[in-house]
Design a protein around this motif. Structure first.
Motif, short mmCIF file in Angstrom:
data_model
loop_
_atom_site.label_atom_id
_atom_site.label_comp_id
_atom_site.label_asym_id
_atom_site.label_seq_id
_atom_site.Cartn_x
_atom_site.Cartn_y
_atom_site.Cartn_z
N MET A 150 -11.04 1.44 -3.04
CA MET A 150 -9.78 2.04 -2.64
C MET A 150 -9.08 1.26 -1.53
O MET A 150 -7.87 1.09 -1.54
N ALA A 156 -0.86 2.20 -6.65
CA ALA A 156 -1.16 3.63 -6.57
C ALA A 156 -2.16 4.04 -7.64
O ALA A 156 -3.12 4.77 -7.38
N GLN A 159 -5.70 3.15 -6.98
CA GLN A 159 -6.29 3.99 -5.94
C GLN A 159 -6.80 5.30 -6.54
O GLN A 159 -7.85 5.81 -6.15
N VAL A 203 3.30 12.13 -8.69
CA VAL A 203 3.88 11.53 -7.48
C VAL A 203 4.01 10.02 -7.65
O VAL A 203 5.03 9.42 -7.30
N SER A 204 2.97 9.37 -8.23
CA SER A 204 3.03 7.92 -8.36
C SER A 204 4.14 7.52 -9.32
O SER A 204 4.75 6.48 -9.18
N TYR A 206 7.00 9.06 -9.52
CA TYR A 206 8.22 9.06 -8.70
C TYR A 206 8.26 7.87 -7.75
O TYR A 206 9.30 7.29 -7.52
N LEU A 207 7.07 7.55 -7.18
CA LEU A 207 7.01 6.36 -6.33
C LEU A 207 7.50 5.17 -7.11
O LEU A 207 8.27 4.36 -6.62
N THR A 210 11.21 5.17 -7.47
CA THR A 210 11.95 5.02 -6.22
C THR A 210 11.80 3.61 -5.64
O THR A 210 12.75 3.03 -5.16
N PHE A 211 10.59 3.10 -5.71
CA PHE A 211 10.35 1.79 -5.09
C PHE A 211 10.36 0.65 -6.11
O PHE A 211 10.17 -0.48 -5.77
N LEU A 219 4.96 1.24 1.29
CA LEU A 219 5.11 2.52 1.97
C LEU A 219 4.86 2.31 3.46
O LEU A 219 3.79 2.53 3.96
N ARG A 220 5.86 1.84 4.14
CA ARG A 220 5.66 1.52 5.55
C ARG A 220 6.74 2.12 6.43
O ARG A 220 6.89 1.76 7.57
N ALA A 221 7.55 3.00 5.83
CA ALA A 221 8.69 3.51 6.61
C ALA A 221 8.25 4.45 7.73
O ALA A 221 8.85 4.49 8.77
N LEU A 222 7.18 5.18 7.50
CA LEU A 222 6.80 6.21 8.46
C LEU A 222 5.78 5.67 9.44
O LEU A 222 4.64 5.41 9.10
N ARG A 223 6.19 5.48 10.65
CA ARG A 223 5.31 4.95 11.69
C ARG A 223 5.49 5.71 12.98
O ARG A 223 6.55 6.24 13.24
N GLY A 224 4.50 5.67 13.84
CA GLY A 224 4.64 6.16 15.21
C GLY A 224 4.60 7.66 15.37
O GLY A 224 4.80 8.41 14.52
#
Lengths: 224, 489
Positions: A150, A156, A159, A203-204, A206-207, A210-211, A219-224
């Motif tokens: 994994m 996706a 995984q 979900v994959s 839709y991924l 979308t991508f 998938l790196r938009a969400l950080r911090g």
């Protein structure tokens, strides 16, 4: 009422062999980059688990065992691979590109994990019932290899395949250590696996749209 | 009887919501379903605290005082979030963020999600508990990705994969527990809580220790205990606000509930307080890890999500520290955190829809633009940081007190420092949002009255519990603390 069709000694031997075979298949799927082949190997794993559950059923003669084997056949060997192939047909990718680390590096690491499982579980429980020299170590190794796979996968769909392999290791451990979980639990787990594959496939999908790729590295938009 | 009805109602509501098309009809079914669930839930909870544990369907459903606290949290937040959902979604449909055709799916998923949580806390069999927890992940992941924006899908994917890996690890712990118990009770009921608890003293300590480690890692991922919390800020910030409230307020605590069940077994089976120490350690790590992210946070919903990591850590620490004070404070904190976090996520939902962003730097002058929401924002933020007179002050005070009582000075030091920093940071964020000068003029937007009602439920409870502890509530918490300390009576 219960008829025992297989001696305990024979069952032990067969389960030992099946565990090693399962481990070998999971090791192969670590080295396989074509997604359709990986799904086929997942079906083979399902077949091996069905055989393991079937052997326990024959050796204990319990109705529960036969039911569990049938459930494994239906879910792990047939339904899950078919659903994944369905997702694959709609996916824009066919195989794993740009591996995180090369096969030359992955293989020795995987062998290391297998040795670790033998070392760690060898002394954990005394051999009794169906716990033999290979069964529990192989089950734990499958769990670890699934997790390792994994980490190395970017797509996706791969995984999901690796995740099911992890669960397979656990299932093998359940069959050999406790002759499976209670029937209600086993049916619940099987249902969960089915729904999980359906939801993850959805979900994959839709991924993918979308991508425009099923590459989880994006998938790196969400950080911090 | 009431218990069966309670477990049967949410799936029925889910099906009915899916069966109709007109938004107003669906909304009425949804609200009625939520209200009926609340009433039934409170009846069941009342019975458990009056007459002791209740069983149904043979012994496969078993609700004791610990389950009852969780049921109370679930049904109260369910009703509040159900009311809030209606207005929230109306606005999402108006603004074009959600197509009308998706509404039945939302409501159907909502009640299925509630149902999986109710099942989680009321099944007797720990294997089925596992099945139910995994089901909560699967249903709520669909709700997290409900908006279908790239960010929402990314969050849903991360949530699905990480929590499922975690839960597979937890299944190994369940399996080890079953292995330990089948050696004692040759039978299929070896995973039933009542059976396990009766034999807890004879379970193999080595196996149970290992089982607890796997369960703690597995369900700990789901509970958002650091360092296994990576998925949490994404999922909780990308979900629609009413769902965020349920994820943060209830679902995390359902996962904690699963850990506490195994903790109760392990603390009897494994001598030396191994599981308590593990809980305190992970709890303190969670509290400490959350602090820097709260201080530098720029996104309102992520701020709330990291605050959930902190509070989950606090609850785990409280239960791990134990003693009558720690257990009492832990149970109280479970309840307090749920209502405060629900209130804050509702407020965040209002702000997001009004300002069109979750970035705190753009949310300014709330008190002037939205007087009610603005005051509730301030109230909620003061409450969550542990300011008196709100109820969280009492429970946090109790948790620190438990650290003193147990002589765990390290825990006391970490808690006091962390709570102090979080207080200052969250206070600053709240004041900036409430009184800062708005950068842009806002369009006129009024929310329907029902939404205000949804906010009034958690806000009212929070104020009430801060100034007045009803005797029945107090005795209920004492029963839970007693149960956690000594096993079923």
């Amino acid at each position: 009422m219960t008829t025992i069709l297989l001696s305990a000694a024979a069952a032990r031997g067969l389960l030992d062999t099946i565990s090693v075979l399962l481990l070998a298949v999971v090791l192969c799927s670590l080295l396989v980059y074509q997604l359709d082949l990986a799904i086929a190997l997942l079906a083979v794993q399902g077949g091996l688990l069905t055989a393991a559950a079937g052997i326990v059923a024959l050796a204990t003669g319990s109705g529960h065992g036969y039911l569990a084997a049938a459930l494994t056949l239906a879910v792990k060997a047939i339904a899950v691979p078919v659903m994944l192939l369905w997702v694959l047909q709609r996916a824009p990718v066919r195989f794993e590109q740009q591996p995180v680390i090369s096969r030359k590096l992955a293989l020795p690491l995987a062998v290391g994990l297998i040795l670790f499982s033998y070392f760690a579980t060898g002394s954990l429980v005394a051999p009794e019932g169906y716990l033999t020299a290979n069964t529990l170590p192989a089950a734990v190794a499958v769990l670890l290899l699934g997790f390792f796979t994994m980490l190395l996968r970017r797509k996706a769909l791969s995984q999901i395949v690796a995740l099911i392999a992890m669960e397979n290791g656990l299932y093998l451990a359940a069959v050999i250590a406790t002759r499976g979980l209670p029937l209600a639990v086993e049916m619940g787990v099987a249902l969960d696996v089915l729904i999980a594959v359906a939801v993850m496939g959805w979900v994959s999908n839709y991924l993918g749209s979308t991508f425009q790729s099923l590459d989880v590295d994006r998938l790196r938009a969400l950080r911090g | 009887m009431f218990l069966i009805a309670l477990l049967g109602l949410p799936p029925l509501t889910a099906v009915l919501c899916r069966a109709f098309r007109a938004p107003s009809v669906i909304a009425s079914i949804h609200a009625l379903g939520g209200f009926a669930t609340l009433c039934l839930g409170l009846v069941v909870v009342g019975r458990v605290f009056a007459d002791g544990p209740v069983t149904a369907v043979g012994a496969s459903v078993y609700v004791d005082q610990l389950s009852a606290v969780l049921i109370a949290v679930i049904v109260v937040l369910d009703f509040a979030a159900a009311l809030y959902s209606i207005g929230y979604l109306q606005r999402e449909v108006q603004s074009g963020a959600v197509p009308v055709s998706q509404l039945p799916w939302y409501y159907c998923g909502y009640h299925t999600f509630i149902w999986t949580m109710l099942v989680t806390v009321s099944v007797n069999n720990l294997g089925l508990l596992w099945v139910a927890v995994e089901a909560t992940t699967l249903v709520s992941a669909l709700l997290v990705g409900f908006h279908r924006t790239p960010a929402a899908l990314e969050a849903a994917w991360k949530y699905l994969i990480l929590c499922t890996v975690g839960i597979v690890i937890a299944l190994f712990g369940v399996l080890l527990t079953y292995y330990a118990s089948t050696r004692l009770t040759a039978g299929e009921s070896g995973l039933d809580w009542t059976v396990l608890m009766a034999h807890a003293g004879q379970l193999d300590p080595g196996i149970m220790r290992l089982a607890f480690v796997f369960v703690l890692i597995g369900f700990g991922t789901k509970a958002g205990l650091a360092p296994l919390h990576n998925w949490l800020p994404d999922a909780h910030s990308q979900a629609p606000s009413p769902i965020s409230a349920l994820l943060s307020g209830v679902l995390l605590e359902c996962a904690l509930y699963a850990i506490f069940r195994f903790h109760m077994l392990a603390s009897i089976a494994v001598p030396g307080g191994f599981s308590s120490r593990a809980l305190v350690t992970l709890g303190l790590i969670s509290v400490s890890v959350a602090v820097p992210f709260i201080v530098v946070q720029r996104d309102l919903k992520r701020l709330l999500a990291y605050s959930s990591v902190e509070h989950v850590g606090l609850i785990a620490t409280a239960i791990g520290l134990g003693g009558s004070l720690g257990l009492y404070a832990g149970a109280l904190h479970l309840f307090n955190h749920a209502i405060a976090k629900a209130l804050l996520f509702f407020v965040a939902g209002n702000l997001t829809q009004r300002y069109g962003t979750t970035r705190m730097s753009r949310i300014r002058g709330v008190v002037r633009a939205m007087p009610v929401t603005g005051s509730l924002l301030l109230m909620g933020m003061f409450a969550i940081t542990g300011l008196p007179p709100f109820a969280i002050f009492l429970s946090e005070f109790g948790i620190v007190g438990a650290g003193f009582a147990q002589g765990n000075w390290l825990a006391v030091a970490i808690l006091i420092v962390a709570l102090g920093i979080v207080f200052a940071a969250a206070f600053g964020h709240a004041l900036d949002m409430a009184f800062g000068r708005p950068r842009t003029s806002l369009e006129k937007l009024t929310f329907p009255r029902l939404r205000g009602g949804a906010l009034a439920i958690p806000a009212g409870l929070m104020v009430l519990l801060g100034v007045y502890m009803p005797p029945a509530f107090n005795s209920a918490l004492q029963q839970v603390a007693g149960l956690l300390a000594s096993g079923p009576r």
